[in-house]
Design a protein around this motif. Structure first.
Motif, PDB file in Angstrom:
ATOM      1  N   CYS A   1       0.699  -1.138   0.112  1.00 27.75           N
ATOM      2  CA  CYS A   1      -0.235   0.141  -0.217  1.00 27.75           C
ATOM      3  C   CYS A   1       0.898   1.192  -0.218  1.00 27.75           C
TER       4      CYS A   1
ATOM      5  N   VAL B   1      -7.043   3.655   1.253  1.00 30.59           N
ATOM      6  CA  VAL B   1      -7.334   2.879   2.470  1.00 30.59           C
ATOM      7  C   VAL B   1      -8.246   3.712   3.601  1.00 30.59           C
TER       8      VAL B   1
ATOM      9  N   THR C   1      -8.310  -1.308  -4.074  1.00 27.06           N
ATOM     10  CA  THR C   1      -9.012  -0.552  -2.907  1.00 27.06           C
ATOM     11  C   THR C   1     -10.145   0.368  -3.259  1.00 27.06           C
TER      12      THR C   1
END
Length: 578
Positions: free
Chosen positions: A219, A228, A334
């Protein structure tokens, strides 16, 4: 097409890639390459050891997202890079490393510093397991193509270091060549997840009562921090990053609950192990993060249902079975998941939300545990030293740490608030990493304060790089927490065998780190014994224009100088009859 030497081809291509710095130590095997940089826009940085060169490039890439180039001579100069390259490889950090090699017409003759008993010019075999790819350029006309591929491989997909072995005569030889444009050899998009798999994952998340989100280093590499946080806020799901994703969400955010694993937070382990759905994004699920995979300590998969997202298919399902596996870029997938979840459920509120209340209670309990360690006792604990550093450091300041006890306290306890503000070696757990990684971070982000937290044992492994910062006037601060030994390992000896079996981990003779730093040319140095003096001293060090070193004398034997162990770590015990 211009006639260029091999060294000039490398210099011009690095300029086109936008590489700011070439880092390395010259030797007879790299003089033809280095000469081209007398007339280059790329600045050459001179470390004091080749391992330091790779750690500097590593720190730069972690702070900026962009790769640097490293160069070395043939032989030991090249082998000195292996530890730093392996550190970058395990954590998926991009860099390109150029090493000198024998002249092509002398391969296999055992010339000075050649490794050739298995096969001629065999150094690339050393680099093979710690790089994404290793090239040998045996013709100067091939060099532009190899350079294009080297940077393409290093920076796309799952990033990592790439090695290019350049024979001395290829560095000095000339050819009529065209330097390729980097943009013409790059993907112009990020891979998204399969829509059907994203839909299945969104169904699980929308129906979950106790979801948790576990962002990993992928990430951070994929710059997925906004995505996120947005998804977590929609679900009101706790965020439990790995240490390589520290900073992916502000650590004063209401949904941040610390970390899982051996030295994770009590909140992180409790929530992760009791989740009904675990969304892991760019996460490897290592032994340190999972309490060595012991069910119910940090995770319990199954019965927890795992949604595993990664850009590397080999990581999906490697250590835990998946309910849904999604191959794709962390940022794109995501965002896809958030959009799909939003189609299924409205944003979850906090009122009358028992799960949210539990998150807040568990986090408050962990915070109390940490604060109890921050006393004004003399000698101070590492926790107390870090509390002073947090007071002195600006909110967007960068903290760097190497392997050992200081890292074991910094990662779980030191709060950071922005992405790429915690730089810490991960899977290879390399001592000495931070001494020059901090230099790289400061070169990447000259607008930020940068502090490297080092133990005395780790600092001594790469301390010569302080002189590199002095020579290049890099404004970095080292905080050396001195507990007279390799106390992380000493504590393992005590835990496993008892105090009477401690061997070779305490230091019998101390080192004057203030005097050491002054001998390297550092103008601001200070030793601090009383904790109430540390914040002000660190503020002065950070305000100083140039390298600075602060030595904090910390408790050598109190276990509170180490991490709060909340999980488990499986280390083989001796099988002996006492």
């Amino acid at each position: 097409m211009p006639t260029l030497t091999g060294g000039e081809i490398i210099a011009e291509y690095l300029e086109k890639e936008g590489v700011e710095y070439l880092v390395g130590i010259p030797g007879h095997g790299s003089t033809n390459l280095l000469d081209a940089f007398n007339d280059s826009e790329v600045e050459v940085i001179q470390p004091r050891h080749e391992e330091g060169a790779t750690h500097l490039a590593d720190g730069y890439a972690r702070a900026s997202g962009d790769p640097l180039a490293v160069f070395t001579s043939i032989g030991p100069g090249a082998t000195n890079t292996v530890t730093g390259v392996a550190t970058a490889y395990v954590d998926s950090i991009p860099m390109v490393v150029f090493t000198g090699a024998p002249q092509t017409h002398e391969y296999g003759q055992g010339i000075l510093q050649e490794i050739e008993r298995q096969k001629p010019g065999d150094f690339p075999s050393v680099m093979e397991p710690v790089t994404k790819k290793s090239f040998v350029v045996n013709d100067v006309e091939r060099l532009p193509r190899v350079l294009r591929r080297a940077f393409q491989i290093a920076t796309t997909g799952r990033p990592g270091p790439v090695h290019v072995d350049v024979p001395m005569d290829v560095q000095g030889g000339a050819a009529d060549v065209e330097i390729p444009e980097p943009a013409e050899t790059r993907t112009h998009s990020r891979p998204g997840g399969d829509p059907e798999s994203v839909s299945e994952a969104a169904d699980l998340l929308a129906e979950a009562d106790r979801p948790v989100i576990v962002p990993g280093g992928g990430c951070m590499l994929g710059e997925a921090w906004d995505e996120v946080q947005d998804l977590a806020e929609h679900l009101k799901a706790p965020v439990i990053p790995t240490f390589q994703a520290k900073g992916i969400i502000p650590e004063d955010h209401e949904l941040f609950v610390g970390y899982a694993g051996w030295i994770g937070s009590t909140a992180g382990n409790e929530l992760a192990s009791n989740a009904d759905v675990v969304l892991a994004i760019g996460c490897r699920f290592t032994d340190m993060h999972t309490s060595s995979f012991e069910q119910g300590v940090s995770f319990e998969i199954p019965p927890s249902k795992l949604i595993h997202v990664d850009i590397d298919n080999e990581e999906i399902g490697k250590n835990y079975p998946v309910e849904v596996g999604i191959l794709g870029d962390s940022k794109v997938v995501t965002r896809q998941l958030h959009e799909a979840v939003a189609d299924r459920v409205d944003p979850v509120g906090t009122e009358d939300n028992e799960y949210y209340d539990e998150i807040q209670r568990l986090w408050a309990e962990w915070q109390e545990l940490v604060e109890e360690r921050q006393t004004d006792d003399v000698p101070m604990s590492i926790s107390r030293a870090l509390a002073s550093l947090r007071e002195a450091l600006e909110r967007d300041g960068i903290v760097v740490s190497s392997a050992g006890q200081p890292q074991e306290v910094t990662n779980p306890e030191f709060p950071v608030y922005e992405p790429r503000t915690n730089i810490s070696c991960g899977g290879f757990s390399t001592m000495g990493f931070g001494v020059s990684a901090a230099i790289g971070a400061k070169l990447a982000r000259p607008d930020r304060q940068v502090v490297d937290v080092e133990g005395d044992g780790s600092f001594m492994m790469c301390n010569q790089e302080v002189n590199c910062a002095v020579e290049h006037d890099v404004d970095v601060t080292w905080l050396v927490v001195n507990n007279d030994g390799w106390k992380s390992i000493r504590n393992l000896q005590v835990d496993k065998y008892g105090w009477d079996r401690v061997l070779n981990t305490p230091f019998e003779e101390g080192v004057d780190f203030v005097q050491m730093a002054e001998s390297f040319g550092v103008e601001f140095t200070e030793r601090v014994i009383k904790p109430e003096n540390l914040t002000e001293t660190l503020e002065e060090a950070l305000a100083h224009d140039g390298p600075a070193l602060v030595e904090a004398i910390v408790e050598p034997d109190n276990e509170d100088s180490g991490a709060i162990v909340t999980g488990k770590w499986d280390l083989a015990d001796l099988e002996r009859d006492d």
